[in-house]
Design an enzyme around this catalytic site. Structure first.
Site, PDB file in Angstrom:
ATOM      1  N   GLN A   1       0.853  -1.199   0.000  1.00 60.20           N
ATOM      2  CA  GLN A   1       0.000   0.000   0.000  1.00 60.20           C
ATOM      3  C   GLN A   1       0.883   1.242   0.000  1.00 60.20           C
ATOM      4  OE1 GLN A   1      -3.587  -0.807   2.883  1.00 60.20           O
ATOM      5  NE2 GLN A   1      -1.790  -1.938   3.617  1.00 60.20           N
ATOM      6  N   ASN A   2       2.187   1.026   0.154  1.00 59.82           N
ATOM      7  CA  ASN A   2       3.127   2.139   0.213  1.00 59.82           C
ATOM      8  C   ASN A   2       3.469   2.600  -1.198  1.00 59.82           C
ATOM      9  OD1 ASN A   2       3.075   1.630   2.956  1.00 59.82           O
ATOM     10  ND2 ASN A   2       4.982   0.422   2.915  1.00 59.82           N
ATOM     11  N   VAL A   3       3.861   3.857  -1.303  1.00 62.60           N
ATOM     12  CA  VAL A   3       4.138   4.470  -2.617  1.00 62.60           C
ATOM     13  C   VAL A   3       5.603   4.893  -2.722  1.00 62.60           C
ATOM     14  CG1 VAL A   3       1.746   5.248  -2.908  1.00 62.60           C
ATOM     15  CG2 VAL A   3       3.388   6.749  -1.743  1.00 62.60           C
ATOM     16  N   ASP A   4       6.456   4.271  -1.876  1.00 59.68           N
ATOM     17  CA  ASP A   4       7.843   4.729  -1.741  1.00 59.68           C
ATOM     18  C   ASP A   4       8.852   3.929  -2.564  1.00 59.68           C
ATOM     19  OD1 ASP A   4       7.701   3.313   1.626  1.00 59.68           O
ATOM     20  OD2 ASP A   4       8.158   2.318  -0.273  1.00 59.68           O
TER      21      ASP A   4
ATOM     22  N   GLY B   1       2.944  -4.264   9.096  1.00 60.46           N
ATOM     23  CA  GLY B   1       2.932  -2.807   9.249  1.00 60.46           C
ATOM     24  C   GLY B   1       1.747  -2.125   8.607  1.00 60.46           C
TER      25      GLY B   1
ATOM     26  N   HIS C   1      -1.574   1.032  -4.370  1.00 65.87           N
ATOM     27  CA  HIS C   1      -1.923   2.456  -4.213  1.00 65.87           C
ATOM     28  C   HIS C   1      -1.039   3.337  -5.079  1.00 65.87           C
ATOM     29  CE1 HIS C   1      -3.967   1.720  -0.041  1.00 65.87           C
ATOM     30  NE2 HIS C   1      -4.612   1.179  -1.045  1.00 65.87           N
TER      31      HIS C   1
ATOM     32  N   CYS D   1       2.674  18.114 -22.601  1.00 66.71           N
ATOM     33  CA  CYS D   1       1.694  19.116 -23.048  1.00 66.71           C
ATOM     34  C   CYS D   1       1.697  20.391 -22.216  1.00 66.71           C
ATOM     35  CB  CYS D   1       0.284  18.509 -23.026  1.00 66.71           C
ATOM     36  SG  CYS D   1      -0.425  18.399 -21.376  1.00 66.71           S
TER      37      CYS D   1
ATOM     38  N   ALA E   1       8.646  -4.583  12.676  1.00 66.26           N
ATOM     39  CA  ALA E   1       8.879  -5.356  11.449  1.00 66.26           C
ATOM     40  C   ALA E   1      10.372  -5.525  11.184  1.00 66.26           C
ATOM     41  CB  ALA E   1       8.219  -4.654  10.268  1.00 66.26           C
TER      42      ALA E   1
HETATM   43  N1  APR Z   1       6.688  -2.485  12.673  1.00 65.49           N
HETATM   44  C1  APR Z   1       5.480  -3.078  12.451  1.00 65.49           C
HETATM   45  N2  APR Z   1       4.301  -2.388  12.423  1.00 65.49           N
HETATM   46  C2  APR Z   1       4.378  -1.061  12.649  1.00 65.49           C
HETATM   47  C3  APR Z   1       5.588  -0.375  12.891  1.00 65.49           C
HETATM   48  C4  APR Z   1       6.781  -1.147  12.892  1.00 65.49           C
HETATM   49  N3  APR Z   1       7.976  -0.573  13.117  1.00 65.49           N
HETATM   50  N4  APR Z   1       5.303   0.948  13.094  1.00 65.49           N
HETATM   51  C5  APR Z   1       3.966   1.077  12.959  1.00 65.49           C
HETATM   52  N5  APR Z   1       3.404  -0.120  12.708  1.00 65.49           N
HETATM   53  C6  APR Z   1       2.010  -0.430  12.429  1.00 65.49           C
HETATM   54  C7  APR Z   1       0.996   0.313  13.256  1.00 65.49           C
HETATM   55  O1  APR Z   1       0.743  -0.402  14.459  1.00 65.49           O
HETATM   56  C8  APR Z   1      -0.224   0.284  12.318  1.00 65.49           C
HETATM   57  O2  APR Z   1      -0.982  -0.908  12.525  1.00 65.49           O
HETATM   58  O3  APR Z   1       1.782  -0.021  11.105  1.00 65.49           O
HETATM   59  C9  APR Z   1       0.396   0.238  10.922  1.00 65.49           C
HETATM   60  C10 APR Z   1       0.239   1.517  10.137  1.00 65.49           C
HETATM   61  O4  APR Z   1      -1.126   1.678   9.872  1.00 65.49           O
HETATM   62  P1  APR Z   1      -1.599   2.923   8.992  1.00 65.49           P
HETATM   63  O5  APR Z   1      -0.968   4.166   9.492  1.00 65.49           O
HETATM   64  O6  APR Z   1      -3.088   2.835   8.909  1.00 65.49           O
HETATM   65  O7  APR Z   1      -0.969   2.663   7.554  1.00 65.49           O
HETATM   66  P2  APR Z   1      -1.515   1.711   6.420  1.00 65.49           P
HETATM   67  O8  APR Z   1      -2.160   0.491   6.981  1.00 65.49           O
HETATM   68  O9  APR Z   1      -0.382   1.510   5.476  1.00 65.49           O
HETATM   69  O10 APR Z   1      -2.643   2.622   5.705  1.00 65.49           O
HETATM   70  C11 APR Z   1      -3.271   2.092   4.547  1.00 65.49           C
HETATM   71  O11 APR Z   1      -4.446   4.179   4.267  1.00 65.49           O
HETATM   72  O12 APR Z   1      -4.243   6.465   4.418  1.00 65.49           O
HETATM   73  C12 APR Z   1      -4.321   5.408   3.536  1.00 65.49           C
HETATM   74  O13 APR Z   1      -3.460   5.284   1.359  1.00 65.49           O
HETATM   75  C13 APR Z   1      -3.073   5.329   2.699  1.00 65.49           C
HETATM   76  O14 APR Z   1      -1.842   3.358   1.998  1.00 65.49           O
HETATM   77  C14 APR Z   1      -2.446   4.008   3.117  1.00 65.49           C
HETATM   78  C15 APR Z   1      -3.633   3.214   3.623  1.00 65.49           C
END
Ligand code: APR
Length: 240
Positions: A97-100, A186, A115, A149, A231
């Site tokens: 889901q990451n864009v990096d 994560g 995403h 363009c 992680a």
């Molecule tokens: N190791 C493991 N898990 C971690 C760590 C880590 N070091 N740090 C944070 N987390 C966990 C948090 O506990 C949380 O459950 O990562 C998760 C991050 O959740 P979100 O912030 O909701 O991110 P994500 O699940 O990627 O969001 C999904 O939502 O806003 C939209 O498009 C955006 O792609 C994103 C989507």
């Protein structure tokens, strides 16, 4: 059930088709924020709100570049983390889901960016121009322009209100349905359709593990077990 290590519940050599769904948590060690939680970007950065919704275009194209473009630049400077490398070493297919683009940089060969990617860009004028390319190809005016363009260009990330690429979705579903070990790493699992992948994997017979540092509430019933940990530690320990 919560456990401390992935190795104790899913020894690496017991599985041959690993599929990882990753979220913002795997890139925290690269200096990128998470979206939710007490220090989540949603709370800390009001600009984030403007950068998340397609219906605010074209007025928010500046926010798209500052938020997503800024995130990509930070990720590119940091490079992939040991957790990204561990998934690459394990030969896991990755649905992110990451864009990096950190999974590709870590060497993962099979990455589905459901995403989109902040390393790619496209012209806002999709009807008549339709240009797509690398973000560093845009003309760096304010806002950045399409090199073909001259209309404004935007990062090629999927915003709320936009459809995900159907091919990516189909590939992600197939990967979840064909794996024998499904790892959600994560991610808060709050956003569909990514959150539908664990049930798909479970229904197809995969062993499903959630790796989460700050679990928020009960474990999603699609998972057999949850590893509560960073992680960076959990995945490097697992592939060791
Ligand atoms: N190791 C493991 N898990 C971690 C760590 C880590 N070091 N740090 C944070 N987390 C966990 C948090 O506990 C949380 O459950 O990562 C998760 C991050 O959740 P979100 O912030 O909701 O991110 P994500 O699940 O990627 O969001 C999904 O939502 O806003 C939209 O498009 C955006 O792609 C994103 C989507």
């Amino acid at each position: 059930m919560d456990v401390k290590t992935l190795a104790e519940v899913a020894p690496r050599d017991r599985f041959t088709r690993v599929c990882a769904l990753t979220g913002a948590g795997i890139s925290v060690a690269a200096g990128l924020g998470t979206f939710r939680g007490p220090d989540g970007l949603w709370r800390l950065s009001p600009e984030m709100e403007r950068a998340m919704h397609v219906q605010l275009l074209p007025g928010n194209v500046d926010a798209l570049w500052s938020v997503w473009g800024g995130m990509y630049e930070k990720a590119s400077r940091s490079g992939p983390t040991v957790a990204h490398r561990a998934l690459a070493d394990a030969g896991a297919s990755v649905i992110t889901q990451n864009v990096d683009e950190l999974h590709q940089q870590a060497g993962s060969g099979n990455v589905v960016e459901i995403h989109g990617s902040a390393g790619r860009a496209r012209c806002l004028d999709e009807a008549f121009c339709g240009w797509t390319g690398r973000a560093d190809e845009v003309v760096r005016t304010d806002p950045p322009q399409c090199p073909q363009c001259g209309e404004p260009a935007r990062p090629a990330v999927v915003l709320f209100g936009e459809m995900l690429d159907p091919d990516d979705l189909s590939t992600a579903r197939d990967l979840a349905a064909e794996c024998d070990l499904f790892l959600a790493v994560g991610t808060s699992g709050r956003v569909a359709p990514a959150s539908w992948l664990a049930p798909t994997a479970r229904a197809a017979g995969a062993y499903c593990v959630n790796v989460d540092l700050y679990p928020d509430g009960e474990l999603d019933p699609a998972f057999h077990v949850r590893v509560v940990g960073d992680a960076q530690d959990v995945l490097t320990d697992w592939v060791r």
